[in-house]
Scaffold this motif. Structure first.
Motif, PDB file in Angstrom:
ATOM      1  N   GLN A  75       4.781  -0.221   8.951  1.00  0.00           N
ATOM      2  CA  GLN A  75       6.068  -0.178   9.656  1.00  0.00           C
ATOM      3  C   GLN A  75       7.102   0.138   8.594  1.00  0.00           C
ATOM      4  O   GLN A  75       7.174  -0.576   7.590  1.00  0.00           O
ATOM      5  N   MET A  79       4.422  -1.110  -0.513  1.00  0.00           N
ATOM      6  CA  MET A  79       3.999  -2.369   0.093  1.00  0.00           C
ATOM      7  C   MET A  79       2.512  -2.344   0.431  1.00  0.00           C
ATOM      8  O   MET A  79       2.100  -1.962   1.523  1.00  0.00           O
ATOM      9  N   CYS A 126       1.272  -1.566   4.492  1.00  0.00           N
ATOM     10  CA  CYS A 126       2.249  -1.847   5.539  1.00  0.00           C
ATOM     11  C   CYS A 126       2.467  -0.556   6.329  1.00  0.00           C
ATOM     12  O   CYS A 126       2.625   0.508   5.747  1.00  0.00           O
ATOM     13  N   HIS A 172       6.822  -6.039   9.645  1.00  0.00           N
ATOM     14  CA  HIS A 172       5.878  -5.281   8.833  1.00  0.00           C
ATOM     15  C   HIS A 172       4.619  -5.076   9.684  1.00  0.00           C
ATOM     16  O   HIS A 172       4.527  -5.619  10.784  1.00  0.00           O
ATOM     17  N   CYS A 228       9.803  -0.395   6.610  1.00  0.00           N
ATOM     18  CA  CYS A 228      10.492  -1.678   6.515  1.00  0.00           C
ATOM     19  C   CYS A 228      11.586  -1.710   5.447  1.00  0.00           C
ATOM     20  O   CYS A 228      12.146  -2.761   5.177  1.00  0.00           O
ATOM     21  N   HIS A 288       9.122   0.428   1.125  1.00  0.00           N
ATOM     22  CA  HIS A 288       7.988   0.426   2.068  1.00  0.00           C
ATOM     23  C   HIS A 288       6.741   1.086   1.462  1.00  0.00           C
ATOM     24  O   HIS A 288       5.618   0.615   1.641  1.00  0.00           O
TER      25      HIS A 288
END
Ligand SMILES: [Cu+2]
Length: 304
Positions: free
Chosen positions: A245, A254, A243, A207, A247, A251
């Protein structure tokens, strides 16, 4: 008049595309929770190290801006000045060695200076956190964030990344008495004007801890403790960890709230939690009991 290279229907498709892009820009500005009103420039900077990063960005922006205008201006001038005209023969130029040396040496010096200066800022940002820094363990997972604050002892319970599992989210030792004293929260509450040292962890995949207003971007890697991130907020306010990245399917959700508050408000937020986990009576000497109660009540909703 429509140019011949546009086939029938192309104009309406172009218009539809234009309207779509316009609407997309509008909706993105509505969706940007913390960045309304300034979606094109940098968001406000609220950390001391972020100001150093911004300084480099500004230097590079103006440097490249001036070079862009100067080179493109010269290019356009020559295009017009030496355009093909009847009766004017073309002039052959082999080049100019002096000019070649100047426009090779000058960018080399500029790039070297930028590299040396950027490296100095990088080292400044990544130097060890100051002694008085507040250490917070930040744990990322699919798809959320959790923070672990030190208990009354002022020290986080020891952890081991190899022990992180679905049943032991922090990798701590359940037998260790300090483990139960740690304060767990789903929001990152930090005092303004005090260095904050983060220990970044991941429980599953990679992350990224990303806060544009802090000018901070750091991956959280499973099996590792990323311990070189620290910063100092320069003003209070509400921000958000996002976040950064890709993921998994969740995502996009997040994220976690960040509250930068005064030292006094921070103490009012952390102390009752520390006292509770240590099995001590809640502190009674609150400067404004009503306000402290409100703050505690609100934060309790976000604390596990
Ligand atoms: Cu993520």
């Amino acid at each position: 008049m429509i140019p011949v290279f546009f086939k029938k229907g192309s104009v309406s498709r172009l218009l539809t595309g234009g309207v779509f892009l316009f609407l997309l820009t509008l909706t993105s500005s509505v969706m940007a929770e913390e960045r309304t009103g300034n979606i094109y420039g940098l968001p406000p900077c609220v950390t001391t190290t972020g100001e150093q990063v911004d300084f480099i960005i500004k230097i590079i922006f103006w440097l490249t801006g001036v070079v862009f205008v100067a080179t493109q201006g010269t290019y356009i001038y020559y295009l017009i000045r030496y355009r093909r005209r009847p009766g004017v023969p073309a002039h052959y130029s082999h080049g100019n060695n002096t000019l070649e040396i100047i426009w090779t040496t000058l960018p080399t010096i500029i790039f070297l200076a930028l590299a040396i200066y950027s490296n100095r800022v990088w080292e400044e940002i990544h130097r060890p956190a100051p002694e008085n820094a507040l250490t917070i363990d930040v744990s990322s997972y699919q798809f959320g964030w959790e923070m672990r604050y030190p208990g009354v002892t002022g020290k986080l319970a020891p952890m081991d990344v190899r022990k992180i599992s679905p049943t032991n989210r922090w990798g701590t030792d359940a037998e260790d008495p300090s483990t139960a004293q740690d304060v767990i929260s789903t929001e990152l509450v930090i005092p303004v004007g005090r260095p904050v040292h983060l220990l970044l962890h991941s429980r599953d995949v990679i992350h990224a801890f990303y806060v544009p207003e802090f000018r901070l971007y750091q991956d959280c890697v499973p099996g590792r403790t990323i311990g070189w991130v620290w910063f100092q907020a320069t003003r209070t306010g509400n921000f958000q960890i996002a976040c950064n990245q890709l993921c998994g399917t969740g995502h996009y959700i997040m994220k976690a709230p960040i509250k930068v508050v005064s030292e006094e408000e921070y103490q009012k937020w952390i102390m009752p939690r520390q006292q509770k986990n240590a099995g001590l009576p809640a502190p009674s000497a609150a400067a404004s009991p009503a306000k402290a109660a409100r703050l505690t009540e609100k934060s309790a909703e976000n604390t596990l």
